[in-house]
Design an enzyme around this catalytic site. Structure first.
Site, PDB file in Angstrom:
ATOM      1  NE  ARG A  38      22.196  -2.433  -2.512  1.00 42.23           N
ATOM      2  CZ  ARG A  38      21.322  -1.904  -1.658  1.00 42.23           C
ATOM      3  NH1 ARG A  38      20.126  -2.400  -1.546  1.00 42.23           N
ATOM      4  NH2 ARG A  38      21.674  -0.899  -0.897  1.00 42.23           N
ATOM      5  NE  ARG A  42      17.105  -7.224   0.616  1.00 44.10           N
ATOM      6  CZ  ARG A  42      16.588  -6.087   1.050  1.00 44.10           C
ATOM      7  NH1 ARG A  42      15.882  -6.055   2.136  1.00 44.10           N
ATOM      8  NH2 ARG A  42      16.780  -4.984   0.364  1.00 44.10           N
ATOM      9  NE  ARG A  51      21.424 -10.485   5.130  1.00 38.87           N
ATOM     10  CZ  ARG A  51      20.760 -10.563   6.256  1.00 38.87           C
ATOM     11  NH1 ARG A  51      21.084 -11.476   7.143  1.00 38.87           N
ATOM     12  NH2 ARG A  51      19.780  -9.730   6.517  1.00 38.87           N
ATOM     13  CG  ASP A  87      25.754  -1.211   3.107  1.00 38.58           C
ATOM     14  OD1 ASP A  87      24.944  -1.629   2.265  1.00 38.58           O
ATOM     15  OD2 ASP A  87      25.532  -0.213   3.819  1.00 38.58           O
ATOM     16  CE1 TYR A 164      20.912   5.312   4.882  1.00 33.43           C
ATOM     17  CE2 TYR A 164      22.479   6.185   3.298  1.00 33.43           C
ATOM     18  CZ  TYR A 164      21.355   5.433   3.583  1.00 33.43           C
ATOM     19  OH  TYR A 164      20.672   4.814   2.573  1.00 33.43           O
TER      20      TYR A 164
HETATM   21  O1  CP3 Z   1      25.590  -6.262  -5.233  1.00 27.85           O
HETATM   22  C1  CP3 Z   1      26.071  -5.149  -4.976  1.00 27.85           C
HETATM   23  O2  CP3 Z   1      25.789  -4.121  -5.604  1.00 27.85           O
HETATM   24  C2  CP3 Z   1      27.156  -5.069  -3.910  1.00 27.85           C
HETATM   25  C3  CP3 Z   1      26.781  -4.768  -2.649  1.00 27.85           C
HETATM   26  C4  CP3 Z   1      26.154  -3.467  -2.164  1.00 27.85           C
HETATM   27  C5  CP3 Z   1      25.247  -3.466  -1.066  1.00 27.85           C
HETATM   28  N1  CP3 Z   1      25.018  -2.182  -0.711  1.00 27.85           N
HETATM   29  C6  CP3 Z   1      24.725  -4.657  -0.428  1.00 27.85           C
HETATM   30  C7  CP3 Z   1      23.526  -4.561   0.422  1.00 27.85           C
HETATM   31  C8  CP3 Z   1      26.384  -2.138  -2.508  1.00 27.85           C
HETATM   32  C9  CP3 Z   1      27.199  -1.582  -3.657  1.00 27.85           C
HETATM   33  C10 CP3 Z   1      25.666  -1.334  -1.575  1.00 27.85           C
HETATM   34  C11 CP3 Z   1      25.701   0.125  -1.543  1.00 27.85           C
HETATM   35  C12 CP3 Z   1      24.693   0.812  -0.717  1.00 27.85           C
HETATM   36  N2  CP3 Z   1      24.328   0.583   0.577  1.00 27.85           N
HETATM   37  C13 CP3 Z   1      24.021   1.966  -1.133  1.00 27.85           C
HETATM   38  C14 CP3 Z   1      24.249   2.639  -2.458  1.00 27.85           C
HETATM   39  C15 CP3 Z   1      23.519   1.951  -3.518  1.00 27.85           C
HETATM   40  C16 CP3 Z   1      22.114   2.424  -3.566  1.00 27.85           C
HETATM   41  O3  CP3 Z   1      21.238   1.550  -3.522  1.00 27.85           O
HETATM   42  O4  CP3 Z   1      21.934   3.619  -3.708  1.00 27.85           O
HETATM   43  C17 CP3 Z   1      23.196   2.396  -0.077  1.00 27.85           C
HETATM   44  C18 CP3 Z   1      22.278   3.584  -0.084  1.00 27.85           C
HETATM   45  C19 CP3 Z   1      23.405   1.520   1.006  1.00 27.85           C
HETATM   46  C20 CP3 Z   1      22.799   1.582   2.359  1.00 27.85           C
HETATM   47  C21 CP3 Z   1      21.916   0.446   2.603  1.00 27.85           C
HETATM   48  N3  CP3 Z   1      22.348  -0.857   2.709  1.00 27.85           N
HETATM   49  C22 CP3 Z   1      20.518   0.442   2.809  1.00 27.85           C
HETATM   50  C23 CP3 Z   1      19.636   1.678   2.747  1.00 27.85           C
HETATM   51  C24 CP3 Z   1      20.134  -0.877   3.033  1.00 27.85           C
HETATM   52  C25 CP3 Z   1      18.761  -1.376   3.402  1.00 27.85           C
HETATM   53  C26 CP3 Z   1      17.827  -1.311   2.274  1.00 27.85           C
HETATM   54  C27 CP3 Z   1      18.050  -2.441   1.332  1.00 27.85           C
HETATM   55  O5  CP3 Z   1      18.020  -2.215   0.106  1.00 27.85           O
HETATM   56  O6  CP3 Z   1      18.209  -3.572   1.813  1.00 27.85           O
HETATM   57  C28 CP3 Z   1      21.278  -1.691   2.924  1.00 27.85           C
HETATM   58  C29 CP3 Z   1      21.360  -3.158   3.063  1.00 27.85           C
HETATM   59  C30 CP3 Z   1      22.023  -3.925   1.966  1.00 27.85           C
HETATM   60  N4  CP3 Z   1      23.164  -3.571   1.318  1.00 27.85           N
HETATM   61  C31 CP3 Z   1      21.625  -5.205   1.490  1.00 27.85           C
HETATM   62  C32 CP3 Z   1      22.549  -5.603   0.536  1.00 27.85           C
HETATM   63  C33 CP3 Z   1      22.605  -6.896  -0.229  1.00 27.85           C
HETATM   64  C34 CP3 Z   1      20.440  -6.004   1.994  1.00 27.85           C
HETATM   65  C35 CP3 Z   1      20.774  -6.486   3.349  1.00 27.85           C
HETATM   66  C36 CP3 Z   1      20.133  -7.792   3.663  1.00 27.85           C
HETATM   67  O7  CP3 Z   1      20.705  -8.821   3.271  1.00 27.85           O
HETATM   68  O8  CP3 Z   1      19.099  -7.771   4.333  1.00 27.85           O
END
Ligand code: CP3
Length: 353
Positions: A38, A42, A51, A87, A164
């Site tokens: 990540r 954010r 965003r 994602d 999911y």
């Molecule tokens: O910077 C990075 O690592 C690259 C991008 C990336 C995102 N998601 C962007 C994202 C990666 C590698 C992921 C993988 C992801 N997505 C995982 C595995 C990593 C982990 O944390 O275990 C999971 C479980 C998800 C599913 C997911 N996506 C959830 C549960 C959520 C909401 C909760 C949260 O943390 O926001 C997301 C949204 C998400 N994925 C955001 C980002 C930058 C935030 C979205 C926003 O801009 O509001």
């Protein structure tokens, strides 16, 4: 897609000599490579600015913007690898699941799998062009970065994706998922096998598009014990990984239960992700000394003061003790609200050794 000048996983690709790649192969390195899960998210004002203009899923489906977000992040932080901006969940759409990211709740699936009969509407991902925007993101990210920076593709692991599909969103205990697993064992294996074959194709397609490494995220598998992992999950994780692993390093990452580390290693991956619930050296023993490891600072440390960040980063490096095959990362993703200067302090500390 346009032809890529250098064959993506060719040994003559200069990215193959990058610190991160050498650490993946457990070759000796001058200093420990670092990137952060990540890293684009954010906590970064630049990300929030993007965003404010575009929805999350739309951002994921716009390769030019996704690539820009990650390239700007890598340049700002000075990290040694670029995971693509994407994602875990968009792959579920062509499988027949209705996905939405809502502001407060995170991901929502409007038609979750609740009973074995629901599998009738789950399609296996046979044609990766259905998520072709991800491969375009890989190519655009690679094209925009210096050739010393390897690109990491990724996918969700079968258990986490099934979670999911069944819960219809994120969960703390994953009870509906586990209950489906124990009540409907044959439907469970059918669902995970379909997911695993699709994930396998998807990871290979990301390598074809120019990624040097892929990471499989089994973010929530730690809600299982070892016997259940072996019975209900391991064969599917192996299917998801095998084809990509024949061509490139695969990082196999899980969180929550360090007792699973030997089993994650058995399922595959030349690099094993370790979360903070175990000391890095002990986690490495469990993953096996024949593997590289990635981890494992608790992301919450980045909410502390800079001295603490430095000290705790050095403590993780001390646990690795300079053994070849350590990639510095957090134990899980950067938390929203993390001060950017702490992330920069972490990176500087790793680079200083
Ligand atoms: O910077 C990075 O690592 C690259 C991008 C990336 C995102 N998601 C962007 C994202 C990666 C590698 C992921 C993988 C992801 N997505 C995982 C595995 C990593 C982990 O944390 O275990 C999971 C479980 C998800 C599913 C997911 N996506 C959830 C549960 C959520 C909401 C909760 C949260 O943390 O926001 C997301 C949204 C998400 N994925 C955001 C980002 C930058 C935030 C979205 C926003 O801009 O509001």
């Amino acid at each position: 897609m346009n032809a890529i000048p250098t064959p993506p996983t060719s040994p003559t690709d200069p990215r193959q000599q990058a610190l991160f790649m050498r650490a993946c192969r457990r070759e000796p390195v001058e200093r420990t490579p670092v990137w952060l899960m990540r890293q684009a998210g954010r906590y970064l004002p630049e990300y929030r600015a993007v965003r404010s203009k575009v929805g999350f899923l739309e951002l994921c489906k716009t390769p030019r913007l996704s690539a820009e977000v990650m390239i700007a992040t890598v340049e700002r932080l000075g990290v040694d690898a670029a995971i693509i901006f994407s994602d875990l969940l968009p792959i579920l759409e062509p499988m027949g699941l209705e996905l939405e990211f809502t502001a407060g709740e995170g991901p929502v699936i409007h038609n979750p799998v609740r009973e074995p009969a629901d599998l009738d509407r789950i399609r296996e991902l046979e044609d990766v062009d259905r998520v072709g925007f991800v491969m375009e993101t890989v190519a655009a990210t690679r094209a925009g970065l210096d050739d010393s920076i390897p690109v990491i593709g990724f996918a969700g692991a079968p258990f986490t994706l099934a979670g999911y599909c069944i819960e219809g969103g994120t969960s703390k205990a994953w009870t509906a998922t586990k209950s489906f697993m124990v009540r409907h064992e044959s439907a469970w294996h059918d669902l995970l096998a379909r997911i695993a074959r699709g994930v396998s194709r998807y990871l290979v397609a990301q390598l074809d598009a120019g990624a040097q490494v892929v990471q499989l995220f089994d973010s929530w598998v730690g809600c299982l014990g070892p016997d259940d992992y072996r019975r209900y999950v391991l064969p599917h994780a192996r299917t998801a990984i095998a084809a990509a692993a024949a061509r490139a390093p695969v990082i196999h990452f899980g969180t929550g239960n360090p007792e699973l580390l030997p089993l994650l290693a058995e399922a595959g991956g030349s690099v094993i992700g370790i979360d903070w619930r175990i000391d890095l050296d002990r986690g490495w023993e469990l993953a096996g000394r024949d593997r590289a490891v990635q981890g494992n600072l608790d992301p919450v440390v980045l909410l502390a003061d800079r001295d603490t960040v430095r000290r705790r980063t050095q403590a993780v490096l001390a646990r690795a003790a300079g053994r070849p095959g350590h990639i510095f990362n957090l134990g899980h993703g950067i938390l929203p609200g993390t001060p950017v200067e702490n992330v920069l302090e972490l990176v500087a500390t790793v680079k200083a050794g």
